[in-house]
Structures are given as C-alpha cells and as structure tokens.
Design a protein around this motif. Structure first.
Motif: not given
Length: 427
Positions: A39, A41-42, A46, A50-53, A58, A63, A74
């Motif tokens: 992942d 994106r940090n 988002c 997925w970008d929010c773990t 999103c 997030c 995230n």
C-alpha cells in the motif's frame, strides 16, 4: 539504433528507462492472486477503501476510519485508551509469561485467559522446553488475571483460543498452540532474580480454598493432557483433551468465520481452513511477504475478520541489524514492533506502510506512556455484539530503553517479561 557514440548513449538511456518501467509495473502487479501488493498511498487521500488499509471507507477522497482505527494518513493506527495500570498476567505472583489469548464465558461472567508461562521459576530463554499453558480469569478484560491452574504441560507455547457454539447451545473451547504438550518434564531454575522468586502453581487435580477474614479465594488446578498441537474442552476449566493435530503450523493464528469455517494462519503466511476442528485442513493461499511496504522481520501472526468482512493479520515486526536496532525509543528501528496485512477476500493481500502500534503503552495517571523494549504475540478481544476490537494483548519486555549490544527484540532474554493488556479507545 545508430552506431554513433550519441546513438549508443540514447540506446542505453532507453534500455534503462524500459527497465525502470518494468520494475515499477512488476512491483504493482506481478505475482499470484495471493501476492501482497504494498500500500503505497500515505498522504491522507484515497480513491478506494484499499487506500484506507481497509480500516475505513473512502468518502470524497478522504478516509473515514472505523473504530478503533485512526491516523493522520490512512486509518493505519490503532487508538489506545489508558490502561488502569501496567498489568495483565505475570505480576501477582511475579512470574515470566509471554502472551495470552482471552475469551468471555457467559456461564460465570468471567474473562478467561490462556497464557504461556515459563514453569519452574524460569526465564523466557527456556520457552522452547519449559513453557506451559496456564488458565487464568478476571472480572474485566484489563485484569489482573489470576491463575486457576495449568491446562497444558510442557512443551506448550503461544496459546490461541477460539470458542464455537455447538448444536446443544454449549460452547466448545478450541485451544491452538505450538508444542505437543506431551513431555511433562519441568526444569526448576535456581534464579535469584526478583521476577522468579514466587512459587509456581504445580499441576494437580486438587482444589484448594483459602479463607481470610475479608475474602475467599478458590484456586483450581488441572490434570494435564497431552499429544497434539490442538486441544479441546467443554468448558474453559477443562479438561482439555487432544484433537487431531494441525498441519505443520508454527505460531497458529485461528479465526472462526461467521459461516462456521475455521481459518488459521500457519508459519506466518500460510492460510488454511476446515469445516471441523478435527480436519481435514485445506490450504487456501499464501500471503506473499517478500516485499512488505514496512521493512523488517515478520512473525507472530494474528488473524481476524472485521465487522465489514475485511481480513486482517497483525504481526510482530522487528529489526536485528543496525545501531538503531539497539535503541528502544520510538523513532528508532528498535522501537518497531508491529505490522499489518489486509485483504477483502482472504486471497489478495496488501501490506501497510506504517505500524499499527508501537512500544509505548498509555497508562492512567502517568505523565508519559510506559515504554516496553519489545511488544510481541499480538492477540485481540472483541465486543460480543458489534465485533469491534476492544483490547490488545501482548507479550512484553518491560523497562529497558536499550540493552546493547543486543537489539531491542532480544532484551526479553535479560529482563522481566509479562503479558500486557491495553484497552482500545472507541473514539
């Protein structure tokens, strides 16, 4: 492609550019369906969950985190409340323990911990042959947990308990662990260290009651059973009897799915399932951890599925090389203690770039959080109604901010170790 010197330079630059493009694409897309895509994106933005773990959703490019997760990036970090004290199991009496798994039983309205304890007043360095599984209870998830007796003799370590409702409405207590619990030989360590001066509870089949003018305490100890890496009982008080052993499975991390299927992560990254605890166990997938976004050595998996149906594995992550690995203060390699993999379906996994927690523990009425040298063996407790995680349990080594030349992860072999519980905050 010309033969001039300038043409050669252009050719080389083109080849380099193509190579860099291929590597970048491979990092994102290569591998099987089970590969762990990192992942990257940090930045707080988002485009998908997925970008929010998978710890949030999103919404409009930002997030929104689920409880008890948050983070300036995230939803990458757990939110901790203040523990009433640094406690869990191993303080009263003062013994060496290394992680416990907890479940609630509505029959006695108590929280039941199954915890690895080093028998015979021994330190953690004896875990490979002198570890037993002790049953302890508490009225609250924070404890302190009081030992009721030994349920598995040597060698049994890293216990993980799940409960499964049976057709008659009762709960079956299914205890996963490493070691076959079939030795029964306990070494007696002659240590003068303060943490090993208290008497050890010897496994017996008797019940003793101690009465004072103000309180009554009943302590029940159990006869030990043996012969497997999986034991079952009809109550948390046992007796636990051996069931069919797991496949090769170091540090098992079980989870009971809402559909009744039992899943377990073995050897760090191998996911299995079964429809019955007696097996057969079917391999589901391998979590590819060759290139996790967060560097380090991964061990001690803990598998769970959140209320949204997303899959998660927490890990103990550590470093043994580099000067910073000997400094246990946050901001140094030695303070890295956790990692996180996540999936929507249990097959395709990604890894988080940030640790979900570090080696500091917020404690009520303490100006500063309690620092521990290492924080391993993660286990969680969940709200029985919502399925939201409420507490994190770890095996920890307390006190030392550094123990050179030993890296922080190995301070546990020189200092006192115990099982800690930290409440998670419902912000």
């Amino acid at each position: 492609l010309g033969r001039s010197r300038g043409g050669v330079v252009v050719q080389q630059l083109c080849l380099i550019a193509i190579a860099h493009l291929a590597i970048s694409l491979c990092l994102l897309w290569c591998g099987s369906a089970a590969a762990a895509v990192v992942d990257q994106r940090n930045d707080g933005s988002c485009s998908t969950n997925w970008d929010c773990t998978l710890n949030g959703k999103c919404v409009s490019g930002k997030c929104q985190c689920f409880k008890p997760w948050h983070g300036t990036l995230n939803c990458e970090a757990l939110v901790f409340g203040e523990a009433p004290a640094v406690r869990g199991y191993g303080m009263y009496p003062n013994v060496t323990s290394w992680g416990g798994s907890v479940a609630y039983w509505d029959q006695d309205r108590l929280y039941h911990m199954f915890v690895a304890e080093m028998a015979g007043h021994c330190p953690l360095s004896t875990w490979g042959y002198n570890s037993v599984v002790v049953h302890a209870v508490a009225e609250t998830p924070e404890g302190p947990f009081v030992a009721k007796g030994t349920v598995l003799t040597t060698e049994a370590h890293n216990p993980a308990i799940i409960t499964q409702q049976q057709s008659d409405g009762t709960l079956l207590w299914i205890l996963f662990h490493i070691g076959n619990a079939d030795s029964g030989v306990i070494k007696n360590c002659s240590s003068t260290a303060a943490q090993h001066t208290q008497p050890y509870i010897v496994p017996t089949t008797t019940t003793t009651t101690t009465t004072t003018t103000t309180t009554t305490t009943t302590t029940t100890t159990h006869a030990v059973t043996a012969g497997s890496t999986l034991h079952v009982a009809k109550t948390p008080y046992g007796p636990f009897v051996p069931a069919s052993p797991l496949p090769s499975c170091n540090n098992p991390a079980p989870w009971l799915h809402s559909n009744g299927t039992i899943y377990v992560v073995c050897d760090g990254f191998e996911l299995y399932r079964t429809e019955h605890y007696m097996g057969p166990w079917i391999h589901v997938t391998s979590i590819n951890a060759n290139s996790p976004c967060l560097p380090g050595n991964y061990e001690d998996p803990y598998l769970f599925i959140d209320p949204q149906g997303n899959w998660h594995v927490l890990y103990h992550v550590y470093h043994v090389n580099g000067i910073n690995s000997t400094i246990c203060i946050p901001g140094n390699k030695g303070a890295v203690v956790s990692g996180h993999f996540f999936s929507q379906d249990g097959h395709s996994w990604r890894s988080a770039c940030v640790s979900p927690y570090n080696n500091t523990i917020p404690v009520r009425n303490q100006a500063k959080p309690q620092l521990v040298s290492t924080r391993e063996r993660p286990k969680m407790l969940f709200d029985r109604t919502t399925g939201v995680p409420t507490h994190l349990y770890n095996g920890v080594c307390g006190g030392a901010t550094t123990c050179p030349p030993t890296p922080c992860v190995n301070c546990k072999y020189d200092y006192w170790d115990f099982t800690n519980v930290s409440p998670l905050a419902w912000h």
